[in-house]
Design a protein around this motif. Structure first.
Motif, short mmCIF file in Angstrom:
data_model
loop_
_atom_site.label_atom_id
_atom_site.label_comp_id
_atom_site.label_asym_id
_atom_site.label_seq_id
_atom_site.Cartn_x
_atom_site.Cartn_y
_atom_site.Cartn_z
N GLY A 30 21.61 -1.43 13.33
CA GLY A 30 21.51 -2.75 13.96
C GLY A 30 20.64 -2.71 15.20
N LEU A 31 20.81 -1.69 16.02
CA LEU A 31 19.99 -1.55 17.23
C LEU A 31 18.52 -1.33 16.87
CD1 LEU A 31 22.28 0.62 19.53
CD2 LEU A 31 21.63 -1.78 19.84
N ILE A 32 18.27 -0.54 15.83
CA ILE A 32 16.90 -0.31 15.38
C ILE A 32 16.28 -1.63 14.91
CG2 ILE A 32 15.49 0.77 13.58
CD1 ILE A 32 17.36 3.24 13.85
N CYS A 33 17.03 -2.43 14.16
CA CYS A 33 16.52 -3.72 13.69
C CYS A 33 16.18 -4.64 14.86
CB CYS A 33 17.55 -4.40 12.77
SG CYS A 33 17.67 -3.65 11.15
N ILE A 34 17.07 -4.68 15.86
CA ILE A 34 16.80 -5.52 17.04
C ILE A 34 15.55 -5.02 17.76
CG2 ILE A 34 17.67 -6.13 19.34
CD1 ILE A 34 20.52 -6.11 18.04
N ALA A 35 15.43 -3.71 17.93
CA ALA A 35 14.24 -3.14 18.59
C ALA A 35 12.97 -3.47 17.80
CB ALA A 35 14.40 -1.63 18.75
N LEU A 36 13.03 -3.39 16.47
CA LEU A 36 11.86 -3.68 15.65
C LEU A 36 11.45 -5.15 15.75
CD1 LEU A 36 12.54 -1.52 12.47
CD2 LEU A 36 10.80 -1.15 14.22
N VAL A 37 12.42 -6.05 15.80
CA VAL A 37 12.10 -7.48 15.94
C VAL A 37 11.43 -7.73 17.28
CG1 VAL A 37 13.14 -9.77 16.22
CG2 VAL A 37 13.85 -8.31 14.32
N ILE A 38 11.97 -7.13 18.34
CA ILE A 38 11.36 -7.29 19.67
C ILE A 38 9.94 -6.70 19.68
CG2 ILE A 38 11.52 -6.57 22.09
CD1 ILE A 38 14.62 -6.77 21.73
N ALA A 39 9.77 -5.51 19.11
CA ALA A 39 8.45 -4.87 19.06
C ALA A 39 7.47 -5.72 18.25
CB ALA A 39 8.56 -3.47 18.47
N ALA A 40 7.94 -6.30 17.15
CA ALA A 40 7.06 -7.14 16.32
C ALA A 40 6.55 -8.33 17.12
CB ALA A 40 7.81 -7.61 15.07
N GLN A 41 7.41 -8.91 17.95
CA GLN A 41 6.99 -10.04 18.77
C GLN A 41 6.02 -9.60 19.87
OE1 GLN A 41 7.67 -13.34 18.25
NE2 GLN A 41 8.44 -12.52 16.33
N ILE A 42 6.32 -8.49 20.51
CA ILE A 42 5.48 -8.02 21.62
C ILE A 42 4.10 -7.59 21.13
CG2 ILE A 42 5.21 -6.16 23.33
CD1 ILE A 42 8.28 -6.28 23.71
N PHE A 43 4.06 -6.84 20.02
CA PHE A 43 2.80 -6.28 19.53
C PHE A 43 2.15 -7.13 18.44
CE2 PHE A 43 5.21 -2.57 21.11
CZ PHE A 43 4.36 -2.24 22.17
N ASN A 44 2.74 -8.29 18.14
CA ASN A 44 2.16 -9.22 17.17
C ASN A 44 1.95 -8.58 15.80
OD1 ASN A 44 1.72 -11.90 17.11
ND2 ASN A 44 -0.32 -11.84 18.00
N SER A 46 3.52 -7.72 11.74
CA SER A 46 4.36 -8.24 10.67
C SER A 46 4.17 -7.38 9.43
CB SER A 46 4.00 -9.70 10.36
OG SER A 46 2.64 -9.79 9.94
N LEU A 47 4.98 -7.65 8.43
CA LEU A 47 4.88 -6.94 7.15
C LEU A 47 4.38 -7.91 6.09
CD1 LEU A 47 8.30 -5.02 7.11
CD2 LEU A 47 6.04 -4.12 7.75
N ILE A 48 3.64 -7.38 5.13
CA ILE A 48 3.19 -8.19 4.01
C ILE A 48 3.40 -7.38 2.74
CG2 ILE A 48 0.78 -7.47 4.17
CD1 ILE A 48 0.06 -10.40 3.42
N MET A 49 3.89 -8.06 1.69
CA MET A 49 4.13 -7.39 0.41
C MET A 49 2.98 -7.72 -0.55
SD MET A 49 8.23 -7.63 -0.23
CE MET A 49 8.53 -9.33 0.13
N PHE A 50 2.55 -6.73 -1.29
CA PHE A 50 1.45 -6.91 -2.25
C PHE A 50 2.01 -7.13 -3.64
CE2 PHE A 50 -0.61 -5.11 1.33
CZ PHE A 50 -1.93 -5.51 1.27
N LYS A 51 1.73 -8.32 -4.19
CA LYS A 51 2.20 -8.66 -5.54
C LYS A 51 1.18 -8.28 -6.60
CE LYS A 51 5.23 -12.49 -4.36
NZ LYS A 51 5.57 -13.87 -4.67
N THR A 52 -0.09 -8.29 -6.23
CA THR A 52 -1.14 -8.04 -7.22
C THR A 52 -1.82 -6.70 -6.92
OG1 THR A 52 -2.95 -9.05 -5.97
CG2 THR A 52 -1.60 -10.53 -7.33
N GLY A 53 -2.61 -6.25 -7.85
CA GLY A 53 -3.31 -4.98 -7.71
C GLY A 53 -4.75 -5.14 -7.30
N SER A 54 -5.11 -6.27 -6.66
CA SER A 54 -6.51 -6.50 -6.31
C SER A 54 -7.05 -5.49 -5.29
CB SER A 54 -6.72 -7.92 -5.78
OG SER A 54 -6.06 -8.09 -4.55
N MET A 55 -6.16 -4.80 -4.57
CA MET A 55 -6.60 -3.79 -3.61
C MET A 55 -6.36 -2.37 -4.11
SD MET A 55 -8.25 -4.97 -1.11
CE MET A 55 -8.29 -3.49 -0.13
N SER A 56 -6.00 -2.22 -5.38
CA SER A 56 -5.78 -0.88 -5.95
C SER A 56 -7.12 -0.18 -6.08
CB SER A 56 -5.15 -1.01 -7.33
OG SER A 56 -3.84 -1.48 -7.22
N PRO A 57 -7.16 1.10 -5.98
CA PRO A 57 -6.06 2.03 -5.75
C PRO A 57 -5.71 2.21 -4.27
CG PRO A 57 -8.05 3.29 -6.07
CD PRO A 57 -8.43 1.83 -6.20
#
Length: 177
Positions: A30-44, A46-57
């Motif tokens: 829980g503390l790690i999650c809170i720290a990651l959320v704060i870090a994400a806001q400070i350092f701008n 985010s995460l993105i998931m890739f659904k397609t293989g357009s950037m493979s390999p």
């Protein structure tokens, strides 16, 4: 001199140690999650998931990438960036050209590594998200965590841990002679 308190032995002690370990693990997570959320806001970032293989390999489908928002003026040819498209999903491809236009906007042409042709139209942007790194197959794990069965199991597990942690314990009194 008084007795320091009841000694728990055997299976009860083992169960208590296991329960304590789970509670400490949950608290630290829980503390790690809170720290990651704060870090994400400070350092701008985010995460993105890739659904397609357009950037493979380079980045296969099912990967999760860490992205940082940057000014389009920092983009160079060869960078892998994500641009937002109004009314459509964002696109993440490699930059093949970038040039300033006006009002702080930059025109970026991109192409997926697995694609034969560049994207049909350039993108006029002020800010983009640049890929900092990726982990293959993590998107599959994240998506599976959203399953109702998994969420239900985690909820029941958390409720069980909280119940166990606050359940009244019997206190033995007396001293050893």
């Amino acid at each position: 001199m008084g007795h320091p308190g009841p000694q728990i032995r055997g299976p009860k002690r083992t169960l208590r140690l296991i329960g304590d370990a789970f509670l400490w693990t949950a608290a630290i997570a829980g503390l790690i999650c809170i720290a990651l959320v704060i870090a994400a806001q400070i350092f701008n970032v985010s995460l993105i998931m890739f659904k397609t293989g357009s950037m493979s390999p380079t980045i296969p489908a099912g990967s999760v990438a860490l992205m940082q928002e940057i000014s389009a003026s920092e983009v160079k040819s060869g960078d892998i960036i994500t641009v937002d498209r109004p009314g459509d999903l964002p696109v993440t491809h490699r930059v093949i050209s970038v040039e300033p236009i006006d009002n702080g906007q930059w025109r970026v042409e991109m192409k997926g590594d697995a694609n034969v042709q560049p994207d049909p139209l350039p993108y006029d942007v002020v800010e983009v998200r640049q890929t900092m790194g990726h982990l293959p197959d993590l998107a599959t794990v994240i998506v599976s965590l959203g399953s109702p069965w998994v969420l239900g199991g985690m909820t029941l597990g958390a409720a069980g841990l909280v119940t166990w942690a606050f359940w009244p314990r019997s206190q033995r009194t007396g001293t050893k002679g």
